[in-house]
Scaffold this motif. Structure first.
Motif, PDB file in Angstrom:
ATOM      1  N   LEU A 143     -23.055  17.493 -28.312  1.00  0.00           N
ATOM      2  CA  LEU A 143     -22.558  16.168 -27.788  1.00  0.00           C
ATOM      3  C   LEU A 143     -21.113  16.362 -26.911  1.00  0.00           C
ATOM      4  N   ILE A 144     -21.253  15.697 -25.969  1.00  0.00           N
ATOM      5  CA  ILE A 144     -20.108  15.923 -24.885  1.00  0.00           C
ATOM      6  C   ILE A 144     -19.526  14.648 -24.690  1.00  0.00           C
ATOM      7  N   VAL A 145     -18.279  14.317 -24.999  1.00  0.00           N
ATOM      8  CA  VAL A 145     -17.461  13.121 -24.818  1.00  0.00           C
ATOM      9  C   VAL A 145     -16.494  13.157 -23.815  1.00  0.00           C
ATOM     10  N   ARG A 146     -16.901  12.410 -22.536  1.00  0.00           N
ATOM     11  CA  ARG A 146     -15.764  12.292 -21.616  1.00  0.00           C
ATOM     12  C   ARG A 146     -14.477  11.830 -21.826  1.00  0.00           C
ATOM     13  N   GLY A 147     -13.645  12.377 -21.287  1.00  0.00           N
ATOM     14  CA  GLY A 147     -12.210  11.968 -21.872  1.00  0.00           C
ATOM     15  C   GLY A 147     -11.814  10.613 -21.270  1.00  0.00           C
ATOM     16  N   CYS A 148     -12.589   9.862 -20.719  1.00  0.00           N
ATOM     17  CA  CYS A 148     -12.103   8.442 -20.263  1.00  0.00           C
ATOM     18  C   CYS A 148     -13.457   7.567 -20.516  1.00  0.00           C
ATOM     19  N   GLU A 149     -13.064   6.138 -20.415  1.00  0.00           N
ATOM     20  CA  GLU A 149     -14.204   5.274 -20.441  1.00  0.00           C
ATOM     21  C   GLU A 149     -14.909   5.372 -19.276  1.00  0.00           C
ATOM     22  N   GLY A 202      -4.388   9.024 -18.426  1.00  0.00           N
ATOM     23  CA  GLY A 202      -4.375   7.851 -18.590  1.00  0.00           C
ATOM     24  C   GLY A 202      -5.498   6.910 -18.243  1.00  0.00           C
ATOM     25  N   CYS A 203      -6.580   7.631 -17.606  1.00  0.00           N
ATOM     26  CA  CYS A 203      -8.022   7.157 -17.210  1.00  0.00           C
ATOM     27  C   CYS A 203      -7.530   5.740 -16.331  1.00  0.00           C
ATOM     28  N   THR A 204      -6.567   5.942 -15.331  1.00  0.00           N
ATOM     29  CA  THR A 204      -6.227   4.907 -14.548  1.00  0.00           C
ATOM     30  C   THR A 204      -6.725   4.959 -13.199  1.00  0.00           C
ATOM     31  N   LYS A 205      -7.459   6.111 -12.943  1.00  0.00           N
ATOM     32  CA  LYS A 205      -8.262   6.322 -11.824  1.00  0.00           C
ATOM     33  C   LYS A 205      -9.786   5.863 -11.914  1.00  0.00           C
ATOM     34  N   GLU A 206     -10.272   5.079 -10.529  1.00  0.00           N
ATOM     35  CA  GLU A 206     -11.784   4.836 -10.531  1.00  0.00           C
ATOM     36  C   GLU A 206     -12.338   6.107 -10.010  1.00  0.00           C
ATOM     37  N   CYS A 207     -13.537   6.304 -10.874  1.00  0.00           N
ATOM     38  CA  CYS A 207     -14.699   7.401 -10.202  1.00  0.00           C
ATOM     39  C   CYS A 207     -15.300   6.737  -9.084  1.00  0.00           C
ATOM     40  N   PRO A 208     -15.866   7.769  -8.197  1.00  0.00           N
ATOM     41  CA  PRO A 208     -16.410   7.354  -6.901  1.00  0.00           C
ATOM     42  C   PRO A 208     -17.572   6.659  -6.851  1.00  0.00           C
ATOM     43  N   THR A 229     -28.690  17.663 -25.186  1.00  0.00           N
ATOM     44  CA  THR A 229     -27.426  17.607 -24.700  1.00  0.00           C
ATOM     45  C   THR A 229     -27.326  15.987 -24.557  1.00  0.00           C
ATOM     46  N   HIS A 230     -26.275  15.419 -25.230  1.00  0.00           N
ATOM     47  CA  HIS A 230     -25.855  14.094 -24.814  1.00  0.00           C
ATOM     48  C   HIS A 230     -24.554  13.988 -24.201  1.00  0.00           C
ATOM     49  N   THR A 231     -24.349  13.496 -23.279  1.00  0.00           N
ATOM     50  CA  THR A 231     -23.080  13.193 -22.555  1.00  0.00           C
ATOM     51  C   THR A 231     -22.586  11.555 -22.433  1.00  0.00           C
ATOM     52  N   VAL A 232     -21.740  11.251 -23.203  1.00  0.00           N
ATOM     53  CA  VAL A 232     -21.137  10.137 -23.127  1.00  0.00           C
ATOM     54  C   VAL A 232     -19.945   9.698 -22.945  1.00  0.00           C
ATOM     55  N   ASN A 233     -19.523   8.446 -22.689  1.00  0.00           N
ATOM     56  CA  ASN A 233     -18.021   8.176 -22.418  1.00  0.00           C
ATOM     57  C   ASN A 233     -17.314   7.823 -23.530  1.00  0.00           C
ATOM     58  N   LYS A 234     -15.990   8.195 -23.426  1.00  0.00           N
ATOM     59  CA  LYS A 234     -15.031   7.587 -24.407  1.00  0.00           C
ATOM     60  C   LYS A 234     -14.995   6.247 -24.820  1.00  0.00           C
ATOM     61  N   VAL A 264     -22.472  12.747 -13.026  1.00  0.00           N
ATOM     62  CA  VAL A 264     -21.654  12.396 -13.930  1.00  0.00           C
ATOM     63  C   VAL A 264     -20.055  13.024 -13.371  1.00  0.00           C
ATOM     64  N   CYS A 265     -19.160  11.619 -13.483  1.00  0.00           N
ATOM     65  CA  CYS A 265     -18.015  11.755 -12.953  1.00  0.00           C
ATOM     66  C   CYS A 265     -17.122  12.544 -13.987  1.00  0.00           C
TER      67      CYS A 265
END
Length: 366
Positions: free
Chosen positions: A211-217, A224-230, A134-139, A237-238
């Protein structure tokens, strides 16, 4: 190399989930059991309102193999599904090795919170084997799937995405005994099930990946990926839709800041690994975007190798950076001496800081 462009994604439930990280659902596989008759999968729900008795309310857990992408010969006899109330379900009684190869999914939760958890099983005797399933990555990240050669053939390797042809690698293109599939600037539509197979070889000899690609950077979530992860700790994983941390097995807390006691898992550390070996040999699959990993303190293709000194956590991916005399525990990280606390033992109980870092304390629950 031959490319056919972006993969055609199939509308299959287990390839992605629109539900947040709050669903407490774990799919377990004991990788030490390679004989089909002994192998089993267990799905455990820790959801509030899910009872431990047969009269528990709520939608039942579903656990099954899905052959729509990885197609294998039909079983001689179907495996047996056993329930422990609505809290746990186990699938066992496989009849042949091909029954184990492919994609399994557990679905739990109620209503809009109905959530799938996916496990991909590879044959231990396959020609090619994934370095990591399993690979989890960011956009926008660069994702790399690595198929390690276990039984060499002087033949090209075919990569497939969700069961459809994706690309071909000439057998000379192997690098250090591995065939690599790279995704520069990867995007969410590339999520899915991938396989690497020698040309004209049986699919049972393939290396299978998810392969899992998060919807945000990285570090972002929301529309819109405008919020910051904690700032998820310890390999958490956020979630790109609700900003919650999906904690790895063996950790809990809003930011995954607290370690469970050895052998415990679940969002509140309420579950205990079966048997006398703790979580050794078990792979844990959690709701997306986490995916699957060994339990805390273990690594390797069968999750039976203890972490090397100085490393800890799920798959032993984390490195201890203990300060002020702290020592590294492979299950929980830094164990601080009297008078100090924090992830790296960087905080003094008197309120003075050893450095300018900001870390949350690590405790032991469950």
């Amino acid at each position: 190399m031959v490319w056919l462009g972006a993969p055609l994604l199939l509308p299959i439930l287990f390839l992605a989930s629109d539900v947040g990280a709050a669903v407490d659902l774990t799919l377990l596989a004991d990788l030490r059991l390679t004989e089909p008759q002994r192998f089993f999968l267990t799905c455990v729900s820790g959801e509030a309102g899910v009872g431990r008795g047969s009269d528990a309310w709520g939608a039942p857990l579903l656990l099954e193999k899905d052959d729509r992408i990885v197609r294998t010969p039909p079983p001689w006899q179907p495996p047996h599904l056993a329930r422990n109330g609505s809290h746990q379900v186990t699938l066992r009684g496989f009849s042949q090795p091909s029954d184990l190869v492919g994609v399994f999914s557990c679905v739990g939760g109620a209503g809009a919170r109905r959530t799938p958890v996916v496990y991909v099983h590879n044959s231990p005797g396959a020609h090619l084997h994934p370095d990591k399933v399993t690979h989890t990555v960011n956009k926008g990240d660069t994702a790399v799937l690595s198929a390690r050669v276990r039984k060499e053939k002087q033949m090209d390797v075919i990569w497939k995405s969700n069961g459809s042809y994706f690309s071909t690698l000439d057998w000379h293109e192997a690098q250090d005994g591995r065939f690599l599939l790279r995704f520069p600037d990867v995007q969410p539509p590339s999520s899915g099930i991938y396989s690497a197979t020698y040309l004209e070889a049986s699919p049972l000899g393939s290396a299978f990946f998810r392969l899992i690609v998060r919807g945000c950077e990285a570090g972002r979530w929301g529309p819109g990926c405008t919020k910051e992860c904690p700032g998820c700790l310890h390999g958490g994983v956020c979630h790109d839709q609700d900003g919650e941390c999906v904690c790895p097995p063996g950790f809990t807390g809003t930011r995954c800041e607290q370690a469970c006691r050895e052998g415990r898992f679940g969002q509140s550390c309420q579950e205990q690994c079966p048997g006398t070996s703790g979580c050794r040999g078990l792979t844990f699959c959690l709701p997306d975007p986490y995916g699957c990993s060994c339990g805390s303190g273990w690594r390797g293709s069968q999750c039976q190798e203890a972490c090397a000194p100085g490393h800890f956590g799920a798959d032993c991916r984390l490195r201890c950076q203990c300060q002020n005399g702290g020592t590294c525990d492979r299950f929980s990280g830094c164990v601080c001496p009297s008078g100090w606390h924090g992830v790296h033992c960087e905080k003094s109980d008197s309120g003075d800081w050893a450095d300018g870092g900001v870390s949350a304390p690590v405790g032991a629950l469950g």
